[in-house]
Write a protein that holds these residues in place. Sequence first.
Motif, PDB file in Angstrom:
ATOM      1  N   ALA A  83      -0.942 -11.080   5.989  1.00 49.76           N
ATOM      2  CA  ALA A  83      -0.347 -11.780   7.137  1.00 49.76           C
ATOM      3  C   ALA A  83      -1.227 -11.644   8.380  1.00 49.76           C
ATOM      4  CB  ALA A  83       1.070 -11.252   7.399  1.00 49.76           C
ATOM      5  N   VAL A  84      -2.538 -11.748   8.168  1.00 50.81           N
ATOM      6  CA  VAL A  84      -3.457 -11.623   9.307  1.00 50.81           C
ATOM      7  C   VAL A  84      -3.189 -12.779  10.270  1.00 50.81           C
ATOM      8  CG1 VAL A  84      -5.884 -11.709   9.990  1.00 50.81           C
ATOM      9  CG2 VAL A  84      -5.188 -10.350   8.000  1.00 50.81           C
ATOM     10  N   ASP A  85      -2.839 -12.401  11.477  1.00 52.31           N
ATOM     11  CA  ASP A  85      -2.363 -13.365  12.473  1.00 52.31           C
ATOM     12  C   ASP A  85      -3.359 -13.400  13.625  1.00 52.31           C
ATOM     13  OD1 ASP A  85      -1.137 -14.655  14.558  1.00 52.31           O
ATOM     14  OD2 ASP A  85       0.631 -13.361  14.616  1.00 52.31           O
ATOM     15  N   ARG A  86      -4.137 -14.470  13.674  1.00 50.18           N
ATOM     16  CA  ARG A  86      -5.196 -14.572  14.685  1.00 50.18           C
ATOM     17  C   ARG A  86      -4.649 -14.989  16.047  1.00 50.18           C
ATOM     18  NH1 ARG A  86      -9.434 -11.551  13.531  1.00 50.18           N
ATOM     19  NH2 ARG A  86      -9.992 -11.735  11.349  1.00 50.18           N
ATOM     20  N   ALA A  87      -3.424 -15.501  16.081  1.00 46.46           N
ATOM     21  CA  ALA A  87      -2.846 -15.869  17.382  1.00 46.46           C
ATOM     22  C   ALA A  87      -2.523 -14.619  18.186  1.00 46.46           C
ATOM     23  CB  ALA A  87      -1.586 -16.720  17.188  1.00 46.46           C
ATOM     24  N   HIS A  88      -1.987 -13.609  17.488  1.00 45.72           N
ATOM     25  CA  HIS A  88      -1.562 -12.388  18.181  1.00 45.72           C
ATOM     26  C   HIS A  88      -2.364 -11.171  17.765  1.00 45.72           C
ATOM     27  CE1 HIS A  88       1.780 -14.682  19.773  1.00 45.72           C
ATOM     28  NE2 HIS A  88       2.012 -15.123  18.558  1.00 45.72           N
ATOM     29  N   ASP A  89      -3.335 -11.364  16.877  1.00 49.85           N
ATOM     30  CA  ASP A  89      -4.201 -10.275  16.411  1.00 49.85           C
ATOM     31  C   ASP A  89      -3.411  -9.178  15.702  1.00 49.85           C
ATOM     32  OD1 ASP A  89      -6.399 -11.593  17.535  1.00 49.85           O
ATOM     33  OD2 ASP A  89      -6.010 -10.674  19.481  1.00 49.85           O
ATOM     34  N   GLY A  90      -2.562  -9.599  14.778  1.00 48.74           N
ATOM     35  CA  GLY A  90      -1.731  -8.638  14.043  1.00 48.74           C
ATOM     36  C   GLY A  90      -1.994  -8.697  12.548  1.00 48.74           C
ATOM     37  N   GLY A  91      -1.466  -7.708  11.847  1.00 52.34           N
ATOM     38  CA  GLY A  91      -1.560  -7.695  10.390  1.00 52.34           C
ATOM     39  C   GLY A  91      -0.513  -6.762   9.808  1.00 52.34           C
ATOM     40  N   TRP A  92      -0.243  -6.968   8.517  1.00 52.35           N
ATOM     41  CA  TRP A  92       0.761  -6.170   7.795  1.00 52.35           C
ATOM     42  C   TRP A  92       0.049  -5.301   6.770  1.00 52.35           C
ATOM     43  CZ3 TRP A  92       5.748  -5.077   8.435  1.00 52.35           C
ATOM     44  CH2 TRP A  92       6.434  -4.475   7.367  1.00 52.35           C
ATOM     45  N   ILE A  93       0.306  -3.992   6.820  1.00 51.53           N
ATOM     46  CA  ILE A  93      -0.390  -3.028   5.960  1.00 51.53           C
ATOM     47  C   ILE A  93       0.482  -2.650   4.758  1.00 51.53           C
ATOM     48  CG2 ILE A  93      -1.314  -0.660   5.889  1.00 51.53           C
ATOM     49  CD1 ILE A  93      -2.977  -2.572   7.659  1.00 51.53           C
ATOM     50  N   SER A  94      -0.152  -2.529   3.610  1.00 49.65           N
ATOM     51  CA  SER A  94       0.562  -2.015   2.431  1.00 49.65           C
ATOM     52  C   SER A  94      -0.387  -1.142   1.614  1.00 49.65           C
ATOM     53  CB  SER A  94       1.100  -3.168   1.579  1.00 49.65           C
ATOM     54  OG  SER A  94       0.044  -4.005   1.163  1.00 49.65           O
ATOM     55  N   TYR A  95       0.198  -0.314   0.757  1.00 51.26           N
ATOM     56  CA  TYR A  95      -0.612   0.595  -0.057  1.00 51.26           C
ATOM     57  C   TYR A  95       0.173   1.029  -1.281  1.00 51.26           C
ATOM     58  CZ  TYR A  95       2.015   3.327   3.435  1.00 51.26           C
ATOM     59  OH  TYR A  95       2.999   3.775   4.302  1.00 51.26           O
ATOM     60  N   TRP A  96      -0.567   1.309  -2.328  1.00 58.54           N
ATOM     61  CA  TRP A  96       0.020   1.959  -3.504  1.00 58.54           C
ATOM     62  C   TRP A  96      -1.069   2.753  -4.211  1.00 58.54           C
ATOM     63  CZ3 TRP A  96      -2.486   0.269  -7.868  1.00 58.54           C
ATOM     64  CH2 TRP A  96      -2.921  -1.056  -7.928  1.00 58.54           C
ATOM     65  N   THR A  97      -0.615   3.757  -4.940  1.00 58.16           N
ATOM     66  CA  THR A  97      -1.525   4.633  -5.688  1.00 58.16           C
ATOM     67  C   THR A  97      -1.013   4.731  -7.119  1.00 58.16           C
ATOM     68  OG1 THR A  97      -1.975   5.914  -3.683  1.00 58.16           O
ATOM     69  CG2 THR A  97      -2.496   6.974  -5.780  1.00 58.16           C
ATOM     70  N   VAL A  98      -1.917   4.672  -8.095  1.00 60.00           N
ATOM     71  CA  VAL A  98      -1.474   4.819  -9.492  1.00 60.00           C
ATOM     72  C   VAL A  98      -0.845   6.202  -9.655  1.00 60.00           C
ATOM     73  CG1 VAL A  98      -3.259   3.236 -10.348  1.00 60.00           C
ATOM     74  CG2 VAL A  98      -3.704   5.694 -10.324  1.00 60.00           C
ATOM     75  N   GLU A  99       0.136   6.278 -10.540  1.00 59.99           N
ATOM     76  CA  GLU A  99       0.913   7.522 -10.631  1.00 59.99           C
ATOM     77  C   GLU A  99       0.036   8.743 -10.867  1.00 59.99           C
ATOM     78  OE1 GLU A  99       5.468   6.393 -11.624  1.00 59.99           O
ATOM     79  OE2 GLU A  99       4.232   7.079 -13.294  1.00 59.99           O
ATOM     80  N   ALA A 100      -0.974   8.594 -11.744  1.00 63.46           N
ATOM     81  CA  ALA A 100      -1.798   9.752 -12.119  1.00 63.46           C
ATOM     82  C   ALA A 100      -2.637  10.284 -10.965  1.00 63.46           C
ATOM     83  CB  ALA A 100      -2.718   9.368 -13.280  1.00 63.46           C
ATOM     84  N   ALA A 101      -2.807   9.489  -9.898  1.00 64.43           N
ATOM     85  CA  ALA A 101      -3.689   9.914  -8.794  1.00 64.43           C
ATOM     86  C   ALA A 101      -2.902  10.276  -7.530  1.00 64.43           C
ATOM     87  CB  ALA A 101      -4.689   8.806  -8.479  1.00 64.43           C
ATOM     88  N   ARG A 102      -1.586  10.346  -7.648  1.00 63.47           N
ATOM     89  CA  ARG A 102      -0.787  10.619  -6.436  1.00 63.47           C
ATOM     90  C   ARG A 102      -0.925  12.065  -5.979  1.00 63.47           C
ATOM     91  NH1 ARG A 102       4.486   6.825  -7.646  1.00 63.47           N
ATOM     92  NH2 ARG A 102       3.214   4.936  -7.858  1.00 63.47           N
ATOM     93  N   GLY A 103      -0.750  12.265  -4.689  1.00 62.90           N
ATOM     94  CA  GLY A 103      -0.811  13.608  -4.119  1.00 62.90           C
ATOM     95  C   GLY A 103      -2.226  14.094  -3.865  1.00 62.90           C
ATOM     96  N   ARG A 104      -3.216  13.212  -4.018  1.00 61.18           N
ATOM     97  CA  ARG A 104      -4.618  13.595  -3.774  1.00 61.18           C
ATOM     98  C   ARG A 104      -5.136  13.048  -2.459  1.00 61.18           C
ATOM     99  NH1 ARG A 104      -8.154  11.569  -8.634  1.00 61.18           N
ATOM    100  NH2 ARG A 104      -9.700  12.000  -7.045  1.00 61.18           N
ATOM    101  N   GLY A 105      -4.266  12.422  -1.689  1.00 57.88           N
ATOM    102  CA  GLY A 105      -4.712  11.893  -0.398  1.00 57.88           C
ATOM    103  C   GLY A 105      -5.304  10.501  -0.467  1.00 57.88           C
ATOM    104  N   VAL A 106      -5.126   9.815  -1.609  1.00 57.62           N
ATOM    105  CA  VAL A 106      -5.703   8.479  -1.772  1.00 57.62           C
ATOM    106  C   VAL A 106      -5.130   7.499  -0.738  1.00 57.62           C
ATOM    107  CG1 VAL A 106      -5.855   6.485  -3.336  1.00 57.62           C
ATOM    108  CG2 VAL A 106      -6.143   8.808  -4.238  1.00 57.62           C
ATOM    109  N   ALA A 107      -3.811   7.465  -0.630  1.00 51.14           N
ATOM    110  CA  ALA A 107      -3.191   6.470   0.259  1.00 51.14           C
ATOM    111  C   ALA A 107      -3.483   6.783   1.730  1.00 51.14           C
ATOM    112  CB  ALA A 107      -1.678   6.406   0.013  1.00 51.14           C
ATOM    113  N   VAL A 108      -3.437   8.059   2.093  1.00 52.73           N
ATOM    114  CA  VAL A 108      -3.707   8.415   3.499  1.00 52.73           C
ATOM    115  C   VAL A 108      -5.150   8.050   3.857  1.00 52.73           C
ATOM    116  CG1 VAL A 108      -3.967  10.324   5.129  1.00 52.73           C
ATOM    117  CG2 VAL A 108      -1.950  10.217   3.650  1.00 52.73           C
ATOM    118  N   ALA A 109      -6.097   8.487   3.032  1.00 47.58           N
ATOM    119  CA  ALA A 109      -7.510   8.204   3.328  1.00 47.58           C
ATOM    120  C   ALA A 109      -7.773   6.697   3.329  1.00 47.58           C
ATOM    121  CB  ALA A 109      -8.408   8.897   2.297  1.00 47.58           C
TER     122      ALA A 109
END
Length: 181
Positions: A83-109
């Motif tokens: 939803a990159v919005d060039r009129a207002h310079d906004g965007g919508w962020i999302s993230y997911w991590t595969v189950e086996a890699a969770r808790g390693r800081g993947v999503a935060v980094a």
Amino acid sequence: MGTLSTPEGFVLREWREGDAAALLEACSSSPELARQIGRVRDASDAREWVARRTEHVAAGTAYAFAVTDGRAGPVLGNVAVSAVDRAHDGGWISYWTVEAARGRGVAVAGTRRLADFCFTELGLHRLELGHRTNNPASCAVALRAGFAVEGLERDKLRYGDVRHDVERHARLATDTFVNGG
Ligand SMILES: CC(C)(COP(=O)(O)OP(=O)(O)OC[C@H]1O[C@@H](n2cnc3c(N)ncnc32)[C@H](O)[C@@H]1OP(=O)(O)O)[C@@H](O)C(=O)NCCC(=O)NCCS
């Protein structure tokens, strides 16, 4: 959109056709991810999903990055601005991590690096995200990536017969944020 590295050794790169199997595996192994990612039930759907990411980049409407373990490592997750919005310079962020890699800081980094990309390379000003209030891991990711809580959106989502409140977070280009804080 280039390849981005994080201080933790993860790499953010564009999704490629060769990632279709990893995407399908992520969806098949987690109903939660299948719901978030959308209709990816077979190899053809997975290739189609990857192709759509490429189209969005070409159109400048969304940028999704596969987060990998080093340059040649497996796909650990996804971070995206849509939803990159060039009129207002906004965007919508999302993230997911595969189950086996969770808790390693993947999503935060990944989300921290994505935010940097959005501010410095896309020139966006305001990034938003939302999570169900019963998803504390997502809330932790948002806070650790510098997204302040802005409020509660009551009954915003309905999964089956159950409605969920959503907490809205946002980060501005002008917010003070120190990685690692
Ligand atoms: C939410 C999600 C992306 C987290 O991915 P991840 O790579 O494991 O996240 P990280 O390892 O970077 O960080 C997770 C943080 O959440 C915390 N956390 C994990 N489970 C938690 C829980 N049940 N309650 C509170 N905090 C939790 C971790 O401690 C960590 O915080 P810390 O660094 O301060 O210790 C992952 O669980 C996921 O893909 N869930 C399904 C999809 C989803 O919910 N996406 C977000 C939609 S809004």
